[in-house]
Design a protein around this motif. Structure first.
Motif, PDB file in Angstrom:
ATOM      1  N   LYS A  44      35.107  47.415  44.070  1.00 42.32           N
ATOM      2  CA  LYS A  44      35.142  46.822  42.725  1.00 42.32           C
ATOM      3  C   LYS A  44      36.102  47.548  41.787  1.00 42.32           C
ATOM      4  N   VAL A  45      36.176  48.867  41.894  1.00 40.63           N
ATOM      5  CA  VAL A  45      37.070  49.630  41.018  1.00 40.63           C
ATOM      6  C   VAL A  45      38.522  49.256  41.304  1.00 40.63           C
ATOM      7  N   GLU A  46      38.865  49.183  42.578  1.00 40.34           N
ATOM      8  CA  GLU A  46      40.233  48.849  42.971  1.00 40.34           C
ATOM      9  C   GLU A  46      40.575  47.399  42.641  1.00 40.34           C
ATOM     10  N   ASP A  47      39.678  46.480  43.007  1.00 42.00           N
ATOM     11  CA  ASP A  47      39.995  45.057  42.909  1.00 42.00           C
ATOM     12  C   ASP A  47      39.902  44.502  41.496  1.00 42.00           C
ATOM     13  N   PHE A  48      38.931  44.984  40.706  1.00 36.77           N
ATOM     14  CA  PHE A  48      38.687  44.387  39.396  1.00 36.77           C
ATOM     15  C   PHE A  48      38.756  45.373  38.235  1.00 36.77           C
ATOM     16  N   GLY A  49      38.956  46.657  38.560  1.00 43.37           N
ATOM     17  CA  GLY A  49      39.071  47.657  37.515  1.00 43.37           C
ATOM     18  C   GLY A  49      40.513  48.019  37.230  1.00 43.37           C
ATOM     19  N   VAL A  50      41.149  48.696  38.194  1.00 37.79           N
ATOM     20  CA  VAL A  50      42.521  49.189  37.972  1.00 37.79           C
ATOM     21  C   VAL A  50      43.572  48.453  38.802  1.00 37.79           C
ATOM     22  N   GLY A  51      43.149  47.495  39.632  1.00 35.74           N
ATOM     23  CA  GLY A  51      44.116  46.738  40.430  1.00 35.74           C
ATOM     24  C   GLY A  51      44.906  47.605  41.385  1.00 35.74           C
ATOM     25  N   PHE A  52      44.201  48.548  42.034  1.00 37.38           N
ATOM     26  CA  PHE A  52      44.873  49.494  42.925  1.00 37.38           C
ATOM     27  C   PHE A  52      44.935  48.932  44.342  1.00 37.38           C
ATOM     28  N   TYR A  53      45.786  47.962  44.509  1.00 40.81           N
ATOM     29  CA  TYR A  53      46.020  47.366  45.819  1.00 40.81           C
ATOM     30  C   TYR A  53      47.335  46.609  45.752  1.00 40.81           C
ATOM     31  N   THR A  54      47.817  46.185  46.905  1.00 38.91           N
ATOM     32  CA  THR A  54      49.085  45.458  46.969  1.00 38.91           C
ATOM     33  C   THR A  54      48.826  43.963  46.983  1.00 38.91           C
ATOM     34  N   LYS A  55      49.419  43.276  46.039  1.00 39.94           N
ATOM     35  CA  LYS A  55      49.305  41.811  46.017  1.00 39.94           C
ATOM     36  C   LYS A  55      49.919  41.251  47.307  1.00 39.94           C
ATOM     37  N   TYR A  56      49.160  40.410  48.002  1.00 42.44           N
ATOM     38  CA  TYR A  56      49.566  39.841  49.289  1.00 42.44           C
ATOM     39  C   TYR A  56      49.799  40.909  50.355  1.00 42.44           C
ATOM     40  N   GLY A  57      49.186  42.086  50.134  1.00 39.11           N
ATOM     41  CA  GLY A  57      49.156  43.125  51.151  1.00 39.11           C
ATOM     42  C   GLY A  57      47.706  43.308  51.541  1.00 39.11           C
ATOM     43  N   ASP A  58      47.114  44.450  51.140  1.00 38.70           N
ATOM     44  CA  ASP A  58      45.681  44.606  51.393  1.00 38.70           C
ATOM     45  C   ASP A  58      44.862  43.692  50.486  1.00 38.70           C
ATOM     46  N   GLY A  59      45.529  43.061  49.500  1.00 42.79           N
ATOM     47  CA  GLY A  59      44.842  42.058  48.681  1.00 42.79           C
ATOM     48  C   GLY A  59      44.859  40.673  49.298  1.00 42.79           C
ATOM     49  N   GLY A  60      45.597  40.503  50.412  1.00 42.10           N
ATOM     50  CA  GLY A  60      45.677  39.207  51.072  1.00 42.10           C
ATOM     51  C   GLY A  60      44.634  39.104  52.173  1.00 42.10           C
ATOM     52  N   VAL A  61      43.463  38.538  51.835  1.00 44.15           N
ATOM     53  CA  VAL A  61      42.337  38.489  52.771  1.00 44.15           C
ATOM     54  C   VAL A  61      41.620  37.148  52.651  1.00 44.15           C
ATOM     55  N   ASP A  62      40.693  36.898  53.575  1.00 40.85           N
ATOM     56  CA  ASP A  62      39.896  35.674  53.539  1.00 40.85           C
ATOM     57  C   ASP A  62      38.548  35.851  52.848  1.00 40.85           C
ATOM     58  N   LEU A  63      38.003  37.038  52.928  1.00 33.95           N
ATOM     59  CA  LEU A  63      36.722  37.332  52.270  1.00 33.95           C
ATOM     60  C   LEU A  63      36.658  38.819  51.954  1.00 33.95           C
ATOM     61  N   SER A  64      35.899  39.158  50.904  1.00 27.57           N
ATOM     62  CA  SER A  64      35.821  40.543  50.438  1.00 27.57           C
ATOM     63  C   SER A  64      34.365  41.004  50.386  1.00 27.57           C
ATOM     64  N   PRO A  65      33.861  41.565  51.473  1.00 28.63           N
ATOM     65  CA  PRO A  65      32.437  41.920  51.552  1.00 28.63           C
ATOM     66  C   PRO A  65      31.981  43.007  50.588  1.00 28.63           C
ATOM     67  N   ILE A  66      32.865  43.951  50.225  1.00 26.23           N
ATOM     68  CA  ILE A  66      32.410  45.077  49.396  1.00 26.23           C
ATOM     69  C   ILE A  66      33.051  45.077  48.009  1.00 26.23           C
ATOM     70  N   ALA A  67      33.647  43.963  47.608  1.00 28.51           N
ATOM     71  CA  ALA A  67      34.385  43.931  46.341  1.00 28.51           C
ATOM     72  C   ALA A  67      33.485  43.950  45.111  1.00 28.51           C
ATOM     73  N   ASP A  68      32.186  43.812  45.288  1.00 27.28           N
ATOM     74  CA  ASP A  68      31.268  43.936  44.147  1.00 27.28           C
ATOM     75  C   ASP A  68      30.559  45.285  44.145  1.00 27.28           C
ATOM     76  N   LEU A  69      31.040  46.207  44.976  1.00 32.75           N
ATOM     77  CA  LEU A  69      30.453  47.549  45.044  1.00 32.75           C
ATOM     78  C   LEU A  69      31.397  48.574  44.427  1.00 32.75           C
TER      79      LEU A  69
END
Length: 259
Positions: A141-166
């Motif tokens: 959650k911190v990476e995906d919705f807090g500081v955006g610490f990921y690569t767009k269409y890299g590790d952010g390119g997925v089909d589902l995000s099981p731990i993105a609310d943690l």
């Protein structure tokens, strides 16, 4: 957090999503870090075929060893887990050699780091395609919705995000409960995209615990310590700068009178 109930909830959610998707299993990139270790074990617990991919690109020996140890541990526990190692170093170097050089070396290195993540995404989707699998994301959650610490269409390119609310701390709680190997739990978080020893904290300027605090902070900034104000400033700056990653792709809606 009710750890076991949270684990059960995520696994059930994954099973339901997989069934509705009509796909056959999951594919996930294993980095040797805590997030991919936890997510891959959740995939394995679903009972669905789970393909773990190692995709090193000039990866440090420690990261490679942790990834291998985790996959071996998973495969000893779960019959539905398989693995493949695709060394992308030569592919990345060929790509790099064919690019025009630019004067801003820092900007070039950042773009190349993101290119590593996108090369891995392409590889994940190749294997997803040939096996009819879903690509499982590993962002928290911190990476995906807090500081955006990921690569767009890299590790952010997925089909589902099981731990993105943690939160990251909650990922560690689950890791301990799932008996993720100790050296992964103790390793300093790193994206491993620069081929050196820099950690996530080195890049972000704050620890995940600090960023979690900032993400939740709703009080009066006048009452904060100097470090707390600094962390809050870091969080707000990164959150604002990376909104383009977190928001849906903007669509230019054409007025009816123009159609």
């Amino acid at each position: 957090m009710k750890v076991q109930k949270t684990i059960d909830y995520i696994v059930n959610w994954m099973q339901d999503y997989l069934k509705k998707s009509g796909q056959k299993g999951f594919v996930i990139g294993i980095s040797g870090g805590i997030d991919s270790a936890v997510t891959s074990k959740l995939c394995a617990l679903s009972g669905a075929p789970t393909l773990c991919l190692e995709m090193p690109i000039h990866q440090s020996k420690d990261q490679v060893n942790r990834a291998k140890m985790h996959i071996e541990t998973l495969q000893s526990e779960f019959k539905n887990v398989s693995s493949t190692n695709i060394d992308l170093t030569a592919t990345f170097e060929t790509f790099k050699e064919n690019l025009p050089k630019i004067e801003d070396e820092d900007q070039m290195n950042l773009s190349l780091a993101n290119s590593r993540a996108r090369l891995r995404m392409t590889t994940l989707y190749y294997f997803a395609g040939i096996h009819s699998y879903l690509v499982a994301g590993t962002g928290n959650k911190v990476e995906d919705f807090g500081v955006g610490f990921y690569t767009k269409y890299g590790d952010g390119g997925v089909d589902l995000s099981p731990i993105a609310d943690l939160m990251k701390s909650e990922v560690y709680e689950i890791a301990a409960h799932l008996n993720i190997i100790e050296n992964i739990q103790k390793a300093a978080p790193t994206d491993g995209l620069f081929g050196d020893s820099r950690s996530d904290e080195d890049q972000l300027g704050a620890s995940y615990d600090e960023l979690e605090w900032a993400m939740r902070f709703l009080g009066d900034s006048d009452d904060l310590t100097e470090r707390q104000r600094e962390v809050l400033s870091i969080y707000k700056r990164l959150n604002a700068a990376n909104q383009h990653k977190m928001q849906p792709i903007p669509i230019c809606e054409i007025p009816k009178e123009l159609k």
